[in-house]
Design a protein around this motif. Structure first.
Motif, PDB file in Angstrom:
ATOM      1  N   GLY A  81       0.771  -1.239   0.000  1.00 22.54           N
ATOM      2  CA  GLY A  81       0.000   0.000   0.000  1.00 22.54           C
ATOM      3  C   GLY A  81       0.795   1.278   0.000  1.00 22.54           C
ATOM      4  O   GLY A  81       0.306   2.319   0.440  1.00 22.54           O
ATOM      5  N   SER A  84      -1.320   3.397  -2.143  1.00 22.58           N
ATOM      6  CA  SER A  84      -2.740   3.322  -1.781  1.00 22.58           C
ATOM      7  C   SER A  84      -3.048   4.145  -0.535  1.00 22.58           C
ATOM      8  O   SER A  84      -4.080   4.829  -0.456  1.00 22.58           O
ATOM      9  CB  SER A  84      -3.140   1.869  -1.526  1.00 22.58           C
ATOM     10  OG  SER A  84      -2.934   1.064  -2.654  1.00 22.58           O
ATOM     11  N   VAL A  85      -2.176   4.073   0.457  1.00 17.74           N
ATOM     12  CA  VAL A  85      -2.428   4.752   1.734  1.00 17.74           C
ATOM     13  C   VAL A  85      -2.473   6.267   1.558  1.00 17.74           C
ATOM     14  O   VAL A  85      -3.432   6.915   2.003  1.00 17.74           O
ATOM     15  CB  VAL A  85      -1.400   4.315   2.788  1.00 17.74           C
ATOM     16  CG1 VAL A  85      -1.550   5.132   4.065  1.00 17.74           C
ATOM     17  CG2 VAL A  85      -1.549   2.820   3.089  1.00 17.74           C
ATOM     18  N   ALA A  89      -5.655   8.818   2.003  1.00 20.30           N
ATOM     19  CA  ALA A  89      -5.545   9.985   2.884  1.00 20.30           C
ATOM     20  C   ALA A  89      -5.942  11.266   2.166  1.00 20.30           C
ATOM     21  O   ALA A  89      -6.378  12.234   2.809  1.00 20.30           O
ATOM     22  CB  ALA A  89      -4.121  10.091   3.418  1.00 20.30           C
ATOM     23  N   GLY A 107      -1.216  -5.228   4.129  1.00 18.16           N
ATOM     24  CA  GLY A 107      -1.861  -3.946   3.912  1.00 18.16           C
ATOM     25  C   GLY A 107      -3.254  -3.884   4.500  1.00 18.16           C
ATOM     26  O   GLY A 107      -3.640  -2.882   5.123  1.00 18.16           O
ATOM     27  N   ARG A 108      -4.016  -4.957   4.322  1.00 16.79           N
ATOM     28  CA  ARG A 108      -5.392  -4.985   4.825  1.00 16.79           C
ATOM     29  C   ARG A 108      -5.436  -4.881   6.347  1.00 16.79           C
ATOM     30  O   ARG A 108      -6.306  -4.204   6.909  1.00 16.79           O
ATOM     31  CB  ARG A 108      -6.071  -6.275   4.359  1.00 16.79           C
ATOM     32  CG  ARG A 108      -7.551  -6.351   4.713  1.00 16.79           C
ATOM     33  CD  ARG A 108      -8.161  -7.668   4.246  1.00 16.79           C
ATOM     34  NE  ARG A 108      -8.173  -7.757   2.787  1.00 16.79           N
ATOM     35  CZ  ARG A 108      -7.461  -8.632   2.076  1.00 16.79           C
ATOM     36  NH1 ARG A 108      -6.635  -9.485   2.698  1.00 16.79           N
ATOM     37  NH2 ARG A 108      -7.553  -8.656   0.767  1.00 16.79           N
ATOM     38  N   ALA A 110      -3.380  -3.347   8.291  1.00 12.78           N
ATOM     39  CA  ALA A 110      -3.030  -2.000   8.740  1.00 12.78           C
ATOM     40  C   ALA A 110      -4.033  -0.948   8.272  1.00 12.78           C
ATOM     41  O   ALA A 110      -4.217   0.072   8.936  1.00 12.78           O
ATOM     42  CB  ALA A 110      -1.629  -1.636   8.241  1.00 12.78           C
ATOM     43  N   HIS A 111      -4.683  -1.201   7.126  1.00  9.74           N
ATOM     44  CA  HIS A 111      -5.552  -0.175   6.523  1.00  9.74           C
ATOM     45  C   HIS A 111      -6.835  -0.809   5.994  1.00  9.74           C
ATOM     46  O   HIS A 111      -7.039  -0.925   4.777  1.00  9.74           O
ATOM     47  CB  HIS A 111      -4.797   0.557   5.411  1.00  9.74           C
ATOM     48  CG  HIS A 111      -3.608   1.307   5.897  1.00  9.74           C
ATOM     49  ND1 HIS A 111      -3.697   2.548   6.500  1.00  9.74           N
ATOM     50  CD2 HIS A 111      -2.291   0.975   5.906  1.00  9.74           C
ATOM     51  CE1 HIS A 111      -2.490   2.957   6.846  1.00  9.74           C
ATOM     52  NE2 HIS A 111      -1.623   2.024   6.501  1.00  9.74           N
ATOM     53  N   GLU A 113      -9.661   0.384   5.728  1.00 10.10           N
ATOM     54  CA  GLU A 113     -10.512   1.329   5.001  1.00 10.10           C
ATOM     55  C   GLU A 113     -10.292   1.247   3.488  1.00 10.10           C
ATOM     56  O   GLU A 113     -11.113   1.761   2.697  1.00 10.10           O
ATOM     57  CB  GLU A 113     -10.251   2.757   5.485  1.00 10.10           C
ATOM     58  CG  GLU A 113      -8.944   3.401   5.014  1.00 10.10           C
ATOM     59  CD  GLU A 113      -7.723   2.981   5.829  1.00 10.10           C
ATOM     60  OE1 GLU A 113      -6.648   3.562   5.598  1.00 10.10           O
ATOM     61  OE2 GLU A 113      -7.848   2.091   6.701  1.00 10.10           O
ATOM     62  N   ILE A 114      -9.206   0.622   3.072  1.00  7.54           N
ATOM     63  CA  ILE A 114      -8.894   0.431   1.658  1.00  7.54           C
ATOM     64  C   ILE A 114      -9.385  -0.939   1.229  1.00  7.54           C
ATOM     65  O   ILE A 114      -9.339  -1.899   1.999  1.00  7.54           O
ATOM     66  CB  ILE A 114      -7.375   0.574   1.420  1.00  7.54           C
ATOM     67  CG1 ILE A 114      -6.928   2.008   1.732  1.00  7.54           C
ATOM     68  CG2 ILE A 114      -6.984   0.186   0.000  1.00  7.54           C
ATOM     69  CD1 ILE A 114      -5.428   2.186   1.753  1.00  7.54           C
ATOM     70  N   TRP A 116      -8.781  -4.261  -0.721  1.00  5.84           N
ATOM     71  CA  TRP A 116      -7.604  -5.008  -1.160  1.00  5.84           C
ATOM     72  C   TRP A 116      -8.062  -6.184  -2.008  1.00  5.84           C
ATOM     73  O   TRP A 116      -8.833  -7.032  -1.538  1.00  5.84           O
ATOM     74  CB  TRP A 116      -6.802  -5.490   0.052  1.00  5.84           C
ATOM     75  CG  TRP A 116      -6.362  -4.349   0.924  1.00  5.84           C
ATOM     76  CD1 TRP A 116      -7.077  -3.757   1.919  1.00  5.84           C
ATOM     77  CD2 TRP A 116      -5.120  -3.648   0.853  1.00  5.84           C
ATOM     78  NE1 TRP A 116      -6.360  -2.727   2.483  1.00  5.84           N
ATOM     79  CE2 TRP A 116      -5.145  -2.641   1.857  1.00  5.84           C
ATOM     80  CE3 TRP A 116      -3.980  -3.781   0.057  1.00  5.84           C
ATOM     81  CZ2 TRP A 116      -4.076  -1.768   2.067  1.00  5.84           C
ATOM     82  CZ3 TRP A 116      -2.916  -2.917   0.267  1.00  5.84           C
ATOM     83  CH2 TRP A 116      -2.971  -1.925   1.257  1.00  5.84           C
TER      84      TRP A 116
END
Length: 284
Positions: A81, A84-85, A89, A107-108, A110-111, A113-114, A116
């Motif tokens: 990400g 992506s991150v 943002a 990634g999923r 940690a984030h 909201e995105i 994956w």
């Protein structure tokens, strides 16, 4: 049609239930190459690579892409990400796609909201014109079939939408690292093109079939000031380096070539400078 499931937004996939993955036929070379590439990028620790070497490049790409709140953005070969991150943002609705489930899981976690999505850059499971922006930060360049990856990149962006890419240049540190490893690395699949070609504006212009705006930049690698320790870092963390070493019965020659390369490219401050190309284009 069916939808992916996750904690982020959903999108409609273009392949139907029961079809070959991502629209592939049974004779598609991606069916045999894909698992090898998944294993390559799952080896080592790409999260470490992203954190140690390129922590600012995703934001650099998002800035170049001029991401705006509410836009629908696809990050191709997203890894964990890096781009992506910062895109999320900036207020975008982001889909992070990558071939390697292990990277998506990092990634999923940690984030969430995105969104994956497991996907091959050369056979993306998204609708035509689904995204306002498609971007890739040192990711799509490693898809072996450039024309096919570029065709998918163009297809998923709406007319008038934007494409933004950040790729290592052939003459820069990473391009020369691949040149150093080439005599020792497993042979590429038939028809594959060298990854660093994506770091040349003319090649990207030809692939995209449109005018591009291209600028170069550099980033400093300062993991360690010791060339031997830096060689060992690459051997432990970076998938292509790990693959090259696994292909050796005796790694002494590769060790020597790698160390000579690092000593030759180390700057007076004891660090290494890597050049990249940023390319932006408007989808016709």
């Amino acid at each position: 049609m069916h939808r992916t499931r996750g904690t982020g937004p959903t999108h409609t996939l273009r392949h139907t239930v029961g079809a070959q993955p991502f629209g592939m036929t049974t004779t598609d070379p991606l069916r045999t190459i894909g698992p090898k590439h998944r294993a390559l990028w799952a080896s080592g620790s790409y999260a470490t690579v992203a954190a140690d070497l390129i922590p600012t490049l995703g934001a650099r790409l998002v800035e170049a892409a001029e991401i705006r709140p509410g836009e629908r953005v696809l990050d191709i070969a997203a890894g964990t990400g890096n781009a992506s991150v910062p895109a999320a943002a900036a207020g975008a609705s982001v889909v992070a796609s990558d071939l390697t489930p292990e990277l998506l899981a990092v990634g999923r976690a940690a984030h969430p909201e995105i969104e994956w999505v497991e996907a091959d850059a050369q056979a993306l499971p998204f609708e035509t014109g689904e995204f306002d922006v498609a971007l890739s930060c040192v990711g799509i360049m490693f898809a072996p079939f450039h024309e096919r990856a570029a065709g998918e990149l163009r297809r998923v962006v709406r007319p008038g939408g934007r494409i933004a890419l950040l790729n290592w240049t052939p003459q820069g540190f990473v391009g020369q690292l691949f040149a150093t490893m080439k005599p020792f690395a497993p042979p590429p699949p038939p028809g594959a093109s060298p990854a660093p070609l994506w770091g040349t504006a003319d090649h990207v212009r030809t692939l995209l079939g449109t005018e591009v705006v291209a600028t170069t930049g550099t980033i400093t690698f300062d993991v360690t000031r010791d060339p031997v320790a830096f060689r060992e870092w690459w051997k432990a963390n970076y998938g292509p380096t790990i693959a090259a070493y696994r292909a050796q019965e005796d790694p002494a020659a590769l060790d020597a070539a790698f160390l000579e390369f690092l000593r030759r490219t180390q700057d007076p401050a004891g660090t290494w400078t890597a050049e990249y190309l940023v390319v932006t284009a408007v989808r016709p």
